[in-house]
Enzyme design. Structure first.
Site, PDB file in Angstrom:
ATOM      1  N   GLU A 137       0.827  -1.215   0.000  1.00 28.64           N
ATOM      2  CA  GLU A 137       0.000   0.000   0.000  1.00 28.64           C
ATOM      3  C   GLU A 137       0.860   1.263   0.000  1.00 28.64           C
ATOM      4  O   GLU A 137       0.376   2.342  -0.328  1.00 28.64           O
ATOM      5  CB  GLU A 137      -1.014  -0.012   1.143  1.00 28.64           C
ATOM      6  CG  GLU A 137      -0.402  -0.209   2.503  1.00 28.64           C
ATOM      7  CD  GLU A 137      -1.466  -0.453   3.586  1.00 28.64           C
ATOM      8  OE1 GLU A 137      -1.154  -0.218   4.758  1.00 28.64           O
ATOM      9  OE2 GLU A 137      -2.592  -0.870   3.217  1.00 28.64           O
ATOM     10  N   ARG A 138       2.155   1.109   0.332  1.00 33.08           N
ATOM     11  CA  ARG A 138       3.065   2.269   0.246  1.00 33.08           C
ATOM     12  C   ARG A 138       3.194   2.735  -1.200  1.00 33.08           C
ATOM     13  O   ARG A 138       3.375   3.908  -1.489  1.00 33.08           O
ATOM     14  CB  ARG A 138       4.471   1.896   0.764  1.00 33.08           C
ATOM     15  CG  ARG A 138       4.571   1.632   2.233  1.00 33.08           C
ATOM     16  CD  ARG A 138       6.016   1.285   2.605  1.00 33.08           C
ATOM     17  NE  ARG A 138       6.431  -0.027   2.082  1.00 33.08           N
ATOM     18  CZ  ARG A 138       6.162  -1.194   2.673  1.00 33.08           C
ATOM     19  NH1 ARG A 138       5.493  -1.218   3.804  1.00 33.08           N
ATOM     20  NH2 ARG A 138       6.570  -2.328   2.149  1.00 33.08           N
TER      21      ARG A 138
ATOM     22  N   ARG B  86       6.840 -23.455  -1.319  1.00 27.27           N
ATOM     23  CA  ARG B  86       7.782 -24.368  -1.985  1.00 27.27           C
ATOM     24  C   ARG B  86       7.686 -25.813  -1.501  1.00 27.27           C
ATOM     25  O   ARG B  86       7.831 -26.744  -2.276  1.00 27.27           O
ATOM     26  CB  ARG B  86       9.224 -23.882  -1.787  1.00 27.27           C
ATOM     27  CG  ARG B  86       9.579 -22.703  -2.652  1.00 27.27           C
ATOM     28  CD  ARG B  86      11.041 -22.316  -2.480  1.00 27.27           C
ATOM     29  NE  ARG B  86      11.280 -21.011  -3.054  1.00 27.27           N
ATOM     30  CZ  ARG B  86      12.132 -20.120  -2.557  1.00 27.27           C
ATOM     31  NH1 ARG B  86      12.850 -20.415  -1.487  1.00 27.27           N
ATOM     32  NH2 ARG B  86      12.291 -18.966  -3.142  1.00 27.27           N
TER      33      ARG B  86
ATOM     34  N   CYS C 221      17.300 -18.841  -4.663  1.00 27.74           N
ATOM     35  CA  CYS C 221      18.281 -18.477  -5.704  1.00 27.74           C
ATOM     36  C   CYS C 221      19.596 -19.256  -5.615  1.00 27.74           C
ATOM     37  O   CYS C 221      20.203 -19.562  -6.641  1.00 27.74           O
ATOM     38  CB  CYS C 221      18.542 -16.977  -5.690  1.00 27.74           C
ATOM     39  SG  CYS C 221      18.820 -16.301  -4.052  1.00 27.74           S
TER      40      CYS C 221
ATOM     41  N   SER D 246      22.212  -8.247  -3.990  1.00 27.67           N
ATOM     42  CA  SER D 246      20.850  -8.119  -4.544  1.00 27.67           C
ATOM     43  C   SER D 246      19.965  -9.273  -4.101  1.00 27.67           C
ATOM     44  O   SER D 246      18.739  -9.181  -4.182  1.00 27.67           O
ATOM     45  CB  SER D 246      20.892  -8.031  -6.073  1.00 27.67           C
ATOM     46  OG  SER D 246      21.479  -9.196  -6.605  1.00 27.67           O
ATOM     47  N   GLY D 247      20.573 -10.342  -3.612  1.00 26.17           N
ATOM     48  CA  GLY D 247      19.797 -11.462  -3.083  1.00 26.17           C
ATOM     49  C   GLY D 247      18.999 -11.090  -1.849  1.00 26.17           C
ATOM     50  O   GLY D 247      18.049 -11.773  -1.474  1.00 26.17           O
TER      51      GLY D 247
ATOM     52  N   HIS E 152      25.701 -15.253  -7.330  1.00 23.77           N
ATOM     53  CA  HIS E 152      26.108 -16.079  -6.189  1.00 23.77           C
ATOM     54  C   HIS E 152      27.191 -17.065  -6.651  1.00 23.77           C
ATOM     55  O   HIS E 152      27.012 -17.766  -7.654  1.00 23.77           O
ATOM     56  CB  HIS E 152      24.924 -16.894  -5.657  1.00 23.77           C
ATOM     57  CG  HIS E 152      23.824 -16.077  -5.041  1.00 23.77           C
ATOM     58  ND1 HIS E 152      23.935 -14.741  -4.731  1.00 23.77           N
ATOM     59  CD2 HIS E 152      22.569 -16.440  -4.646  1.00 23.77           C
ATOM     60  CE1 HIS E 152      22.802 -14.314  -4.181  1.00 23.77           C
ATOM     61  NE2 HIS E 152      21.966 -15.324  -4.122  1.00 23.77           N
TER      62      HIS E 152
ATOM     63  N   THR F  50      19.369 -12.781  -9.595  1.00 25.69           N
ATOM     64  CA  THR F  50      18.054 -12.207  -9.921  1.00 25.69           C
ATOM     65  C   THR F  50      17.603 -12.567 -11.339  1.00 25.69           C
ATOM     66  O   THR F  50      16.473 -12.270 -11.717  1.00 25.69           O
ATOM     67  CB  THR F  50      17.986 -10.666  -9.727  1.00 25.69           C
ATOM     68  OG1 THR F  50      18.872 -10.040 -10.656  1.00 25.69           O
ATOM     69  CG2 THR F  50      18.325 -10.259  -8.312  1.00 25.69           C
TER      70      THR F  50
HETATM   71  P1  NAP Z   1      12.393  -6.598  -2.180  1.00 25.26           P
HETATM   72  O1  NAP Z   1      13.366  -5.904  -3.054  1.00 25.26           O
HETATM   73  O2  NAP Z   1      12.373  -6.300  -0.741  1.00 25.26           O
HETATM   74  O3  NAP Z   1      10.911  -6.358  -2.779  1.00 25.26           O
HETATM   75  C1  NAP Z   1       9.750  -6.733  -2.091  1.00 25.26           C
HETATM   76  C2  NAP Z   1       8.505  -6.427  -2.922  1.00 25.26           C
HETATM   77  O4  NAP Z   1       7.358  -6.829  -2.187  1.00 25.26           O
HETATM   78  C3  NAP Z   1       8.327  -4.944  -3.221  1.00 25.26           C
HETATM   79  O5  NAP Z   1       7.695  -4.805  -4.461  1.00 25.26           O
HETATM   80  C4  NAP Z   1       7.387  -4.479  -2.096  1.00 25.26           C
HETATM   81  O6  NAP Z   1       6.583  -3.382  -2.442  1.00 25.26           O
HETATM   82  C5  NAP Z   1       6.498  -5.704  -1.986  1.00 25.26           C
HETATM   83  N1  NAP Z   1       5.858  -5.733  -0.663  1.00 25.26           N
HETATM   84  C6  NAP Z   1       6.439  -5.533   0.546  1.00 25.26           C
HETATM   85  N2  NAP Z   1       5.524  -5.554   1.535  1.00 25.26           N
HETATM   86  C7  NAP Z   1       4.327  -5.755   0.916  1.00 25.26           C
HETATM   87  C8  NAP Z   1       2.972  -5.847   1.377  1.00 25.26           C
HETATM   88  N3  NAP Z   1       2.669  -5.727   2.673  1.00 25.26           N
HETATM   89  N4  NAP Z   1       1.990  -6.081   0.461  1.00 25.26           N
HETATM   90  C9  NAP Z   1       2.283  -6.200  -0.852  1.00 25.26           C
HETATM   91  N5  NAP Z   1       3.548  -6.091  -1.366  1.00 25.26           N
HETATM   92  C10 NAP Z   1       4.549  -5.876  -0.485  1.00 25.26           C
HETATM   93  O7  NAP Z   1      12.564  -8.186  -2.271  1.00 25.26           O
HETATM   94  P2  NAP Z   1      13.097  -9.089  -3.525  1.00 25.26           P
HETATM   95  O8  NAP Z   1      14.541  -9.335  -3.390  1.00 25.26           O
HETATM   96  O9  NAP Z   1      12.544  -8.549  -4.793  1.00 25.26           O
HETATM   97  O10 NAP Z   1      12.437 -10.489  -3.181  1.00 25.26           O
HETATM   98  C11 NAP Z   1      11.067 -10.759  -3.421  1.00 25.26           C
HETATM   99  C12 NAP Z   1      10.791 -12.234  -3.169  1.00 25.26           C
HETATM  100  O11 NAP Z   1      11.587 -13.016  -4.054  1.00 25.26           O
HETATM  101  C13 NAP Z   1      11.139 -12.702  -1.755  1.00 25.26           C
HETATM  102  O12 NAP Z   1      10.194 -13.673  -1.352  1.00 25.26           O
HETATM  103  C14 NAP Z   1      12.520 -13.307  -1.929  1.00 25.26           C
HETATM  104  O13 NAP Z   1      12.794 -14.275  -0.943  1.00 25.26           O
HETATM  105  C15 NAP Z   1      12.390 -13.922  -3.309  1.00 25.26           C
HETATM  106  N6  NAP Z   1      13.647 -14.111  -4.041  1.00 25.26           N
HETATM  107  C16 NAP Z   1      14.568 -13.109  -4.133  1.00 25.26           C
HETATM  108  C17 NAP Z   1      15.727 -13.313  -4.874  1.00 25.26           C
HETATM  109  C18 NAP Z   1      16.791 -12.245  -5.042  1.00 25.26           C
HETATM  110  O14 NAP Z   1      17.865 -12.568  -5.596  1.00 25.26           O
HETATM  111  N7  NAP Z   1      16.559 -11.018  -4.613  1.00 25.26           N
HETATM  112  C19 NAP Z   1      15.934 -14.527  -5.511  1.00 25.26           C
HETATM  113  C20 NAP Z   1      14.963 -15.531  -5.414  1.00 25.26           C
HETATM  114  C21 NAP Z   1      13.836 -15.301  -4.676  1.00 25.26           C
HETATM  115  P3  NAP Z   1       6.881  -1.885  -1.888  1.00 25.26           P
HETATM  116  O15 NAP Z   1       7.955  -1.318  -2.768  1.00 25.26           O
HETATM  117  O16 NAP Z   1       5.580  -1.212  -2.097  1.00 25.26           O
HETATM  118  O17 NAP Z   1       7.291  -2.012  -0.461  1.00 25.26           O
END
Ligand code: NAP
Length: 354
Positions: free
Chosen positions: A39-40, A114, A153, A182-183, A247, A333
């Site tokens: 909602e932000r 998962r 990842c 970035s992970g 990684h 990513t």
């Molecule tokens: P991130 O950069 O922190 O992004 C989180 C996203 O979720 C943002 O779009 C955020 O929106 C949204 N979000 C947060 N709180 C929310 C809420 N209350 N309701 C709805 N949306 C909300 O995280 P990320 O690295 O992209 O990771 C996302 C997912 O992918 C995680 O489950 C992570 O474990 C998984 N993952 C990540 C990687 C990686 O390499 N980064 C790899 C594999 C899997 P706002 O901007 O509005 O806060």
């Protein structure tokens, strides 16, 4: 495919969501129709909702799109949707993906589902037969859609390299990771925690690696709609390092057989899967690229191999305790997140499952 499928991205403003947007530009089968986040961000134009972190320009039409809340009603109102990519934080993804899964095919990057018994933990090159599970999941749950998940990842790249080793009788795997910043998403790890430093702890990561690899490489049992875990042991030790993307993993393997290094190298280099046979749009020509230099793979030089979709292996050598050891590197990513999710979706679509 004449009409492009309309996709919604949940978590569109995050590190993985941005990568989805980048990789879906000009995609031959998929077109972004809804961007959802917290909602932000909801109600803002995408360009005002988050700092764009990709090296390529933020596409104009995406910049001007309004971000909506990541709930079914808001997404339905925002546009037509055929399938959903979810990169929500793990704790929120559980209930949200269940709501979406009842209506749409959901391709999830989050950990929440998962290990659910009737949910595939999927890498199209590694366990293509597990995708069929969604048909039974739909029946059991009475859903129009389904949930399928991609592994963590650091597990994805490891599992891709373990698959061709199964033929030699995989007994034990020990892995130590050096994981990119970035992970941890954006803004992720504080700069003062990671500059001039290595952090030898990533919450939940070792447990995920140890559990997920056994399910991915396990046997799908259609009668029970579940997966019988593969029988090998895996021990993981995870570290966060001062690298932006990619990684690196140091892997030690015990096999039943004692192949020579050339045979192992050949098994890696010749490994191909269904995405390559089907020539899916995001499939790399080689899922595993073998480097022969003494000092490769390295994140900066090797993470973009195969447009970030290939896993790069090097330093394959005998080990005095285990059978052999190697290094592997994957773009966390791309192959480890958005690219892997898109490849999974391409596979399901090509098989008529989505
Ligand atoms: P991130 O950069 O922190 O992004 C989180 C996203 O979720 C943002 O779009 C955020 O929106 C949204 N979000 C947060 N709180 C929310 C809420 N209350 N309701 C709805 N949306 C909300 O995280 P990320 O690295 O992209 O990771 C996302 C997912 O992918 C995680 O489950 C992570 O474990 C998984 N993952 C990540 C990687 C990686 O390499 N980064 C790899 C594999 C899997 P706002 O901007 O509005 O806060």
């Amino acid at each position: 495919m004449s009409m492009k499928r309309k996709v919604a991205i949940l978590g569109a403003t995050g590190a993985v969501g941005q990568r989805f947007i980048q990789l879906l530009q000009g995609h031959p089968w998929f077109q972004i129709s809804v961007l959802a986040a917290s909602e932000r961000s909801a109600g803002k134009k995408y360009k005002d909702a988050c700092p764009w972190l990709m090296e390529t320009e933020l596409p104009e039409e995406i910049a001007e799109m309004s971000v909506v809340n990541a709930d079914v009603k808001s997404v339905e109102q925002a546009g037509e949707v055929d399938l959903v990519f979810s990169s929500l934080p793990g704790d929120l993804a559980g209930p949200a993906e269940t709501h979406f899964g009842a209506l749409y095919p959901v391709f999830s990057k989050a950990s929440a589902h998962r290990m659910d018994k009737d949910v595939p933990l999927f890498i199209p090159e590694v366990n293509p037969d597990h995708a069929e599970m969604v048909k039974i999941q739909q029946k059991l749950r009475g859903w129009k859609g389904f949930i399928t998940t991609d592994p963590n990842c650091s597990t994805i790249q490891l599992a891709i390299t373990l698959k061709p080793l199964m033929q030699f009788g995989l007994k034990q795997v020990m892995v130590s990771t050096m994981q990119a910043l970035s992970g941890a998403g954006y803004p992720g790890v504080s700069s003062l925690d990671i500059i001039d430093n290595v952090v030898p702890f990533i919450s939940g990561e070792e447990e995920k690696m140890e559990a997920e690899a056994l399910k991915i490489l396990g046997k799908y049992n259609s009668a029970g709609c579940n997966v019988q875990n593969a029988i090998f042991q895996l021990s993981a030790s995870c570290n966060r390092v001062n690298v932006k993307d990619g990684h690196l993993e140091s892997v030690f393997i015990k096999l039943e057989q004692d192949p020579i290094i050339d045979e192992i190298e050949e098994a890696f280099a010749n490994f191909q899967g269904e995405p390559q046979r089907l020539k899916l749009p995001s499939a790399p020509v080689n899922p595993i690229v073998v480097r022969h230099e003494k000092n490769r793979p390295q994140p900066r030089f090797d993470r973009d191999a195969g447009c970030g979709m290939s896993v790069v292996v090097g330093r394959i050598r005998k080990d005095p305790i285990m059978t052999f050891k190697y290094m592997c590197l994957g773009h966390n990513t791309i192959r480890g997140a958005a690219g892997g999710g898109i490849l999974s979706a391409e596979f399901y679509v090509s098989k008529g499952l989505a």
